[in-house]
Enzyme design. Sequence first.
Site, mmCIF file in Angstrom:
data_model
loop_
_atom_site.group_PDB
_atom_site.id
_atom_site.type_symbol
_atom_site.label_atom_id
_atom_site.label_comp_id
_atom_site.label_asym_id
_atom_site.label_seq_id
_atom_site.Cartn_x
_atom_site.Cartn_y
_atom_site.Cartn_z
ATOM 1 N N TRP A 59 50.418 43.621 44.311
ATOM 2 C CA TRP A 59 50.815 42.262 44.688
ATOM 3 C C TRP A 59 51.389 41.547 43.463
ATOM 4 O O TRP A 59 50.806 41.576 42.384
ATOM 5 C CB TRP A 59 49.581 41.521 45.224
ATOM 6 C CG TRP A 59 49.772 40.040 45.374
ATOM 7 C CD1 TRP A 59 50.332 39.399 46.439
ATOM 8 C CD2 TRP A 59 49.411 39.027 44.435
ATOM 9 N NE1 TRP A 59 50.355 38.048 46.204
ATOM 10 C CE2 TRP A 59 49.785 37.790 44.981
ATOM 11 C CE3 TRP A 59 48.803 39.049 43.174
ATOM 12 C CZ2 TRP A 59 49.583 36.580 44.321
ATOM 13 C CZ3 TRP A 59 48.593 37.854 42.506
ATOM 14 C CH2 TRP A 59 48.976 36.644 43.085
ATOM 15 N N SER A 125 46.606 48.362 44.536
ATOM 16 C CA SER A 125 46.265 47.033 45.038
ATOM 17 C C SER A 125 46.904 46.807 46.408
ATOM 18 O O SER A 125 46.664 47.560 47.340
ATOM 19 C CB SER A 125 46.690 45.978 44.017
ATOM 20 O OG SER A 125 46.153 44.719 44.322
ATOM 21 N N MET A 126 47.757 45.783 46.541
ATOM 22 C CA MET A 126 48.428 45.542 47.818
ATOM 23 C C MET A 126 49.307 46.714 48.214
ATOM 24 O O MET A 126 49.482 46.998 49.403
ATOM 25 C CB MET A 126 49.266 44.269 47.741
ATOM 26 C CG MET A 126 49.964 43.912 49.044
ATOM 27 S SD MET A 126 50.795 42.324 48.976
ATOM 28 C CE MET A 126 51.436 42.241 50.655
ATOM 29 N N ASP A 249 36.183 46.371 38.646
ATOM 30 C CA ASP A 249 37.336 45.741 39.290
ATOM 31 C C ASP A 249 36.900 44.429 39.931
ATOM 32 O O ASP A 249 36.214 44.421 40.954
ATOM 33 C CB ASP A 249 37.927 46.677 40.347
ATOM 34 C CG ASP A 249 39.288 46.232 40.849
ATOM 35 O OD1 ASP A 249 39.524 45.010 40.926
ATOM 36 O OD2 ASP A 249 40.108 47.103 41.174
ATOM 37 N N HIS A 278 40.891 46.087 37.366
ATOM 38 C CA HIS A 278 41.974 46.254 38.343
ATOM 39 C C HIS A 278 43.231 46.841 37.693
ATOM 40 O O HIS A 278 43.963 47.611 38.326
ATOM 41 C CB HIS A 278 42.300 44.893 38.975
ATOM 42 C CG HIS A 278 42.992 44.995 40.297
ATOM 43 N ND1 HIS A 278 42.508 45.752 41.349
ATOM 44 C CD2 HIS A 278 44.144 44.413 40.753
ATOM 45 C CE1 HIS A 278 43.324 45.641 42.387
ATOM 46 N NE2 HIS A 278 44.324 44.838 42.045
#
Length: 298
Positions: A59, A125-126, A249, A278
């Site tokens: 993201w 992630s996204m 994370d 992350h």
Amino acid sequence: MNRRDIITSSLAAGSVVALGARLAGAQERRPVVVQARDGTRLYFRDWGEGQPVVFVSSWALSSEMWAYQVAHLAERGFRCIAFDRRGHGRSDVPARGYDMDTLADDLGSVIETLGLKNVILVGHSMGGAEVIRYLGRHGAAKVKKVALVAAVGPYVVQTADNPYGAPMAYHQATLKAYATDFPGWAMANQALFFTPETSPAMKAWLTDQLVATPVPVAVAAFKALIGKDLRPDLAKIDRPTLVIHGDKDASAPLAITGQRLAAGIRGAELRVYPGAPHGLFVTHMDQLNADLEAFFKA
């Protein structure tokens, strides 16, 4: 000019023409832009030869985030393709299309336009959520393997049937922070994304990518991410899947993302990195690169 000079010059000119033709052919085979179904132009990077791997970015980050994975894997027999999500990096910035279905279709447009088969999909992630939605929506006929790196999913909103999530009020507060001071939010969360050993230059490089994403795009993409329940898609994934996640994370806590993804995907392997945040694609770069290479070659 004597006969030898003429021959030498002719050979050199012929070599230049041949090289130019090869480069032109390569450019013809490999455009730098893919057109999505609604006409949005998606910029991508294409590096290396061999087994195709498509990287889907985090993201609010661009395809540049994968630079160190591409540099490693392209030298080891992989064709590495990383594209900018609509609204990100060098891709077009349309006013619509930030729902998960359209984003999954955009990934499909990359795969279809480039004629990829037996492709390996890697999402962070996204980007991991988009990979999951692509597989749930389009199937895995063109996919060989899947790697989910610090992926956000399957559903991060706490509901009556989903204790593995945060209350909607928490997500709304995050959205408010994006909408009122996106650069301030990015700077305040640097410590959680990286490790103390991460260089200031590396932090600045990725933070600059983040804040370069238009605020309306960042808000719309985040709303799409938290609003989509991907749990039904997990059962549709029937390809070898590696789930990599850090136990530090803060953006996508292991217990509500990585562990749930591995539990929901048949046969998935969960690999936990102790101390990894992350941003493990830079903080634990060597470990991640080695694990991805080994998984791809297995």
